[in-house]
Scaffold this active site. Structure first.
Site, PDB file in Angstrom:
ATOM      1  N   GLY A  30       0.400  -1.378  -0.232  1.00  0.00           N
ATOM      2  CA  GLY A  30      -0.143  -0.154   0.321  1.00  0.00           C
ATOM      3  C   GLY A  30       0.795   1.656   0.088  1.00  0.00           C
ATOM      4  O   GLY A  30       0.662   2.190   0.602  1.00  0.00           O
ATOM      5  N   LEU A  46      -4.832  -6.459  -7.361  1.00  0.00           N
ATOM      6  CA  LEU A  46      -3.980  -8.013  -7.776  1.00  0.00           C
ATOM      7  C   LEU A  46      -5.062  -9.131  -8.567  1.00  0.00           C
ATOM      8  O   LEU A  46      -5.145  -9.927  -8.807  1.00  0.00           O
ATOM      9  CB  LEU A  46      -3.073  -8.510  -7.450  1.00  0.00           C
ATOM     10  CG  LEU A  46      -1.678  -8.419  -7.246  1.00  0.00           C
ATOM     11  CD1 LEU A  46      -0.846  -9.609  -6.261  1.00  0.00           C
ATOM     12  CD2 LEU A  46      -0.872  -7.524  -8.265  1.00  0.00           C
ATOM     13  N   HIS A  53       0.528   0.359 -13.068  1.00  0.00           N
ATOM     14  CA  HIS A  53       1.278  -0.002 -13.821  1.00  0.00           C
ATOM     15  C   HIS A  53       2.706  -0.180 -13.960  1.00  0.00           C
ATOM     16  O   HIS A  53       3.275   1.343 -14.282  1.00  0.00           O
ATOM     17  CB  HIS A  53       0.939  -1.079 -15.100  1.00  0.00           C
ATOM     18  CG  HIS A  53       1.273  -1.999 -15.588  1.00  0.00           C
ATOM     19  ND1 HIS A  53       1.339  -3.577 -15.074  1.00  0.00           N
ATOM     20  CD2 HIS A  53       2.840  -1.883 -16.574  1.00  0.00           C
ATOM     21  CE1 HIS A  53       2.370  -4.542 -15.630  1.00  0.00           C
ATOM     22  NE2 HIS A  53       2.606  -3.401 -16.211  1.00  0.00           N
ATOM     23  N   GLU A  87       6.023   6.040  -8.970  1.00  0.00           N
ATOM     24  CA  GLU A  87       4.701   6.307  -8.825  1.00  0.00           C
ATOM     25  C   GLU A  87       4.141   7.379  -7.844  1.00  0.00           C
ATOM     26  O   GLU A  87       2.863   7.902  -8.299  1.00  0.00           O
ATOM     27  CB  GLU A  87       4.440   4.519  -8.343  1.00  0.00           C
ATOM     28  CG  GLU A  87       4.852   4.154  -9.895  1.00  0.00           C
ATOM     29  CD  GLU A  87       4.528   1.878  -9.250  1.00  0.00           C
ATOM     30  OE1 GLU A  87       3.273   2.356  -8.113  1.00  0.00           O
ATOM     31  OE2 GLU A  87       5.416   1.749  -9.239  1.00  0.00           O
TER      32      GLU A  87
HETATM   33  C1  GRF Z   1       3.009  -1.102  -7.748  1.00  0.00           C
HETATM   34  O1  GRF Z   1       3.957  -1.244  -8.446  1.00  0.00           O
HETATM   35  C2  GRF Z   1       1.853  -0.810  -8.777  1.00  0.00           C
HETATM   36  O2  GRF Z   1       2.328  -0.403  -9.801  1.00  0.00           O
HETATM   37  C3  GRF Z   1       1.988  -2.427  -9.104  1.00  0.00           C
HETATM   38  O3  GRF Z   1       1.562  -2.485  -7.482  1.00  0.00           O
HETATM   39  C4  GRF Z   1       2.716  -1.882  -7.350  1.00  0.00           C
HETATM   40  C5  GRF Z   1       1.859  -1.829  -5.433  1.00  0.00           C
HETATM   41  O4  GRF Z   1       2.762  -1.186  -4.540  1.00  0.00           O
HETATM   42  N1  GRF Z   1       0.339  -2.532  -9.786  1.00  0.00           N
HETATM   43  P1  GRF Z   1       2.563  -0.699  -3.382  1.00  0.00           P
HETATM   44  O5  GRF Z   1       1.587  -1.841  -2.497  1.00  0.00           O
HETATM   45  O6  GRF Z   1       1.811   0.554  -3.951  1.00  0.00           O
HETATM   46  O7  GRF Z   1       3.638  -0.074  -3.067  1.00  0.00           O
END
Ligand code: GRF
Length: 194
Positions: free
Chosen positions: A11, A89, A108, A178
């Site tokens: 998260g 997921l 992604h 991100e």
């Molecule tokens: C991130 O790399 C996102 O791009 C992918 O899953 C990962 C989630 O990471 N869809 P987090 O749980 O937000 O740390």
């Protein structure tokens, strides 16, 4: 913009979105944090921070339609306008994809359409990028349809792949990107300025 965040793991993107809202950079409200996984660290963090949380466990429902109705009812209850996937997921049920068309967003950790699809998550993505000898990688934010990592692309940002990168170093640099890029793009959606 009332958002539900969906996650399956640690998260960190949820936290960066939450921080951006608190610091006034993102005009949105997290009305619900959902997960398929009751033990997800991100879900626990959301509970500790006082957010509404809900586990959406497909197995608890006899059929997919009942599951989708439960999800839809929860979204109505909390006034969800947009669904923001952050390391979630699972696929969203078809009914939700239809009802929330162009209002479900995913992030992604690569430049789609390359390195996406079923099984392309976590270090698998960065391993594949390195194995393919790519000179750049990055982040894609896209709308969600009924195939993994397939919906229309909203925004992308790239970074170079360095000669000494490992899947782990690449993953860390992409994740850092991100954390700033997702709230930025969500703010554009919230203010209708994409
Ligand atoms: C991130 O790399 C996102 O791009 C992918 O899953 C990962 C989630 O990471 N869809 P987090 O749980 O937000 O740390």
């Amino acid at each position: 913009m009332n958002i539900a965040i969906f996650l399956s793991g640690r998260g960190s993107n949820f936290l960066s979105i939450s921080d951006s809202i608190k610091s006034g950079k993102l005009n949105a409200k997290i009305v619900l944090v959902g997960s398929n996984n009751a033990d997800a660290v991100g879900l626990q963090k959301a509970q500790e921070s006082g957010y509404n949380t809900q586990v959406f466990n497909r197995q608890e429902f006899g059929d997919g339609k009942k599951f989708a109705k439960f999800m839809d009812d929860e979204f109505s209850k909390f006034g969800v306008e947009y669904i923001v996937l952050a390391g979630y997921l699972r696929k969203m049920p078809p009914r939700i994809i239809e009802t929330y068309k162009d209002r479900i967003i995913n992030i992604h950790p690569a430049l789609l359409p390359k390195f996406g699809g079923k099984g392309m998550y976590g270090l698998h993505v960065h391993n594949s990028v390195l194995e393919a000898g790519e000179s750049e990688t990055g982040v894609t934010i896209h709308f969600v349809d009924n195939k993994y990592d397939n919906g229309n692309i909203i925004a992308q940002k790239s970074i170079p792949v360095l000669t000494d990168d490992t899947p782990e170093t690449l993953s860390a640099r992409v994740l850092e990107l991100e954390h700033s890029f997702y709230p930025e793009v969500l703010q554009k959606i919230a203010t209708n300025s994409l």
